[in-house]
Write an enzyme that holds these catalytic residues in place. Sequence first.
Site, PDB file in Angstrom:
ATOM      1  N   SER A 124       0.838  -1.206   0.000  1.00 31.67           N
ATOM      2  CA  SER A 124       0.000   0.000   0.000  1.00 31.67           C
ATOM      3  C   SER A 124       0.868   1.247   0.000  1.00 31.67           C
ATOM      4  O   SER A 124       1.945   1.273   0.594  1.00 31.67           O
ATOM      5  CB  SER A 124      -0.887   0.003   1.251  1.00 31.67           C
ATOM      6  OG  SER A 124      -1.545   1.250   1.408  1.00 31.67           O
ATOM      7  N   TYR A 148      -1.743  -0.097  10.405  1.00 32.81           N
ATOM      8  CA  TYR A 148      -2.026  -0.806   9.149  1.00 32.81           C
ATOM      9  C   TYR A 148      -0.855  -0.625   8.192  1.00 32.81           C
ATOM     10  O   TYR A 148      -0.299  -1.599   7.683  1.00 32.81           O
ATOM     11  CB  TYR A 148      -3.307  -0.281   8.502  1.00 32.81           C
ATOM     12  CG  TYR A 148      -3.425  -0.619   7.044  1.00 32.81           C
ATOM     13  CD1 TYR A 148      -3.130   0.332   6.069  1.00 32.81           C
ATOM     14  CD2 TYR A 148      -3.776  -1.902   6.632  1.00 32.81           C
ATOM     15  CE1 TYR A 148      -3.193   0.013   4.730  1.00 32.81           C
ATOM     16  CE2 TYR A 148      -3.848  -2.222   5.286  1.00 32.81           C
ATOM     17  CZ  TYR A 148      -3.553  -1.261   4.336  1.00 32.81           C
ATOM     18  OH  TYR A 148      -3.599  -1.575   2.995  1.00 32.81           O
ATOM     19  N   LYS A 152       2.204  -3.346   6.591  1.00 35.76           N
ATOM     20  CA  LYS A 152       2.586  -3.485   5.174  1.00 35.76           C
ATOM     21  C   LYS A 152       4.094  -3.266   5.020  1.00 35.76           C
ATOM     22  O   LYS A 152       4.793  -3.985   4.316  1.00 35.76           O
ATOM     23  CB  LYS A 152       1.807  -2.498   4.309  1.00 35.76           C
ATOM     24  CG  LYS A 152       0.306  -2.762   4.247  1.00 35.76           C
ATOM     25  CD  LYS A 152      -0.001  -4.113   3.622  1.00 35.76           C
ATOM     26  CE  LYS A 152      -1.498  -4.308   3.424  1.00 35.76           C
ATOM     27  NZ  LYS A 152      -1.826  -5.618   2.817  1.00 35.76           N
TER      28      LYS A 152
HETATM   29  C1  WQD Z   1      -9.981   9.189   0.507  1.00 38.97           C
HETATM   30  C2  WQD Z   1     -10.282  10.667   0.709  1.00 38.97           C
HETATM   31  C3  WQD Z   1     -10.649  11.254   3.005  1.00 38.97           C
HETATM   32  C4  WQD Z   1     -14.384   8.947   3.449  1.00 38.97           C
HETATM   33  C5  WQD Z   1      -7.115   4.301   2.712  1.00 38.97           C
HETATM   34  C6  WQD Z   1      -5.910   3.505   3.176  1.00 38.97           C
HETATM   35  C7  WQD Z   1      -5.225   2.883   1.987  1.00 38.97           C
HETATM   36  C8  WQD Z   1      -6.240   2.059   1.240  1.00 38.97           C
HETATM   37  C9  WQD Z   1      -7.372   2.962   0.766  1.00 38.97           C
HETATM   38  C10 WQD Z   1      -6.286  -0.227   1.968  1.00 38.97           C
HETATM   39  C11 WQD Z   1      -9.577  11.248   1.916  1.00 38.97           C
HETATM   40  C12 WQD Z   1     -11.913  11.466   2.193  1.00 38.97           C
HETATM   41  C13 WQD Z   1     -13.219   9.510   2.952  1.00 38.97           C
HETATM   42  C14 WQD Z   1     -15.483   9.782   3.789  1.00 38.97           C
HETATM   43  C15 WQD Z   1     -14.203  11.691   3.108  1.00 38.97           C
HETATM   44  N1  WQD Z   1      -6.741   1.019   2.051  1.00 38.97           N
HETATM   45  N2  WQD Z   1     -13.134  10.854   2.776  1.00 38.97           N
HETATM   46  N3  WQD Z   1     -15.343  11.136   3.602  1.00 38.97           N
HETATM   47  O1  WQD Z   1      -7.650   7.199   3.464  1.00 38.97           O
HETATM   48  O2  WQD Z   1      -6.768   7.719   1.127  1.00 38.97           O
HETATM   49  O3  WQD Z   1      -6.672   5.388   1.951  1.00 38.97           O
HETATM   50  O4  WQD Z   1      -7.977   3.511   1.932  1.00 38.97           O
HETATM   51  O5  WQD Z   1      -5.494  -0.683   1.223  1.00 38.97           O
HETATM   52  O6  WQD Z   1      -4.163   2.087   2.421  1.00 38.97           O
HETATM   53  O7  WQD Z   1      -4.997   4.385   3.793  1.00 38.97           O
HETATM   54  O8  WQD Z   1      -8.864   6.381   1.394  1.00 38.97           O
HETATM   55  O9  WQD Z   1     -11.227   6.466   0.688  1.00 38.97           O
HETATM   56  O10 WQD Z   1     -10.696   6.523   3.177  1.00 38.97           O
HETATM   57  O11 WQD Z   1     -10.207   8.524   1.758  1.00 38.97           O
HETATM   58  O12 WQD Z   1     -14.113  12.933   2.941  1.00 38.97           O
HETATM   59  O13 WQD Z   1     -16.572   9.320   4.265  1.00 38.97           O
HETATM   60  O14 WQD Z   1     -11.679  10.809   0.956  1.00 38.97           O
HETATM   61  O15 WQD Z   1     -10.461  12.298   3.948  1.00 38.97           O
HETATM   62  O16 WQD Z   1      -9.227  12.602   1.608  1.00 38.97           O
HETATM   63  P1  WQD Z   1      -7.454   6.791   2.043  1.00 38.97           P
HETATM   64  P2  WQD Z   1     -10.319   6.920   1.792  1.00 38.97           P
END
Ligand code: WQD
Length: 339
Positions: A124, A148, A152
Amino acid sequence: MRVFLTGGAGYIGSHTLLEVLSQDHQVCVYDDFSNSEPEALKRVAKLTNRSFDTVEGDVLDRAKIQQSLIDFKPDVVVHFAGKKAVGESTEKPLMYYRNNVDGTLALLEGMEAAGCKRIVFSSSATVYGEPHYLPYDEHHPLAPTNPYGMTKYMVELILKDWCASNVKNTAVLLRYFNPVGAHESGEIGEDPNDIPNNLMPFVSQVAVGRREKLSVFGGDYETHDGTGVRDYIHVVDLAKAHAAAIQFADGHSGCEAINVGSGQGSSVLDLVEAFKSASGRDIPYEVVARRAGDIAEFYADPTKADKILGWKTERNLSDMCKSAWNWQSRNPKGYNSIK
Ligand code: WQD
């Protein structure tokens, strides 16, 4: 080739299963169905009209994973099985280290017993932590900021040493950015167990009426519209990257870390607008406080994947949103109607 997929019934696993079957590999799926549904495997079998072995098991069950590997005699293992929620990992770090690190050790010991020397690992971009520069290339310092990401990172170190211990061992470490979307059929897709942590499945559930509105975590970041920027990658492009990594592993030895992203950054509001266009549905949202641990902006330098895997993304944000909506609208409650 004979391909063993741990976690092959999961979101990325099932899409990779479909791609690998389509390339006429022989496959065994090993999955405990703790975060996936057997229905996904039934649908992949129907979509591809191909059969494959399935073993229900936990990678931590050392005797079972070893016997499964000895029985199947894989040429390569693709290791998806693991816990993957950043927030949960901060609440339950020991569960994450047990499942993701000890689970990988159990798998590697089983592979050694079965004489299998090639692994493609689901890593990741979280291993990079706070950006020192962007885009992230594979030389960027590794400094995960949550348990997490640390699991990795630790597995990457284990695989690096495993390869150094035997010149015949091969490990391809695929550093995913943000996988989203679904297969064009709408038959398989992302199906979170409970309230989605990630943006795209939450937006999809708002569009289909399962959630009232989206909370946008922060509107005051130093980005083009104040909301978080990420490198979203279509899950089918990601599946094809795994197929390319399997081919690469067949002809090479050693340990290679490779970014798997588009190289493009999109903000939360960019994705919301793209989803509204793709679905024709409104996506009510409210900008709220930042989420603890979030990084403002990151995206990939995808050069190395193109250079050594001959792979790059082909699908754009609109394709991702259209495919996610196609899956969600055809499966409002995912694979399981009782959800
Ligand atoms: C994306 C953007 C949030 C939800 C994580 C893990 C990564 C992988 C993917 C496993 C950010 C914003 C999110 C919401 C929001 N996981 N957001 N409202 O955090 O980049 O990555 O998931 O492999 O390893 O770190 O992904 O989709 O959670 O967030 O505003 O309800 O959307 O702040 O800017 P992230 P995400």
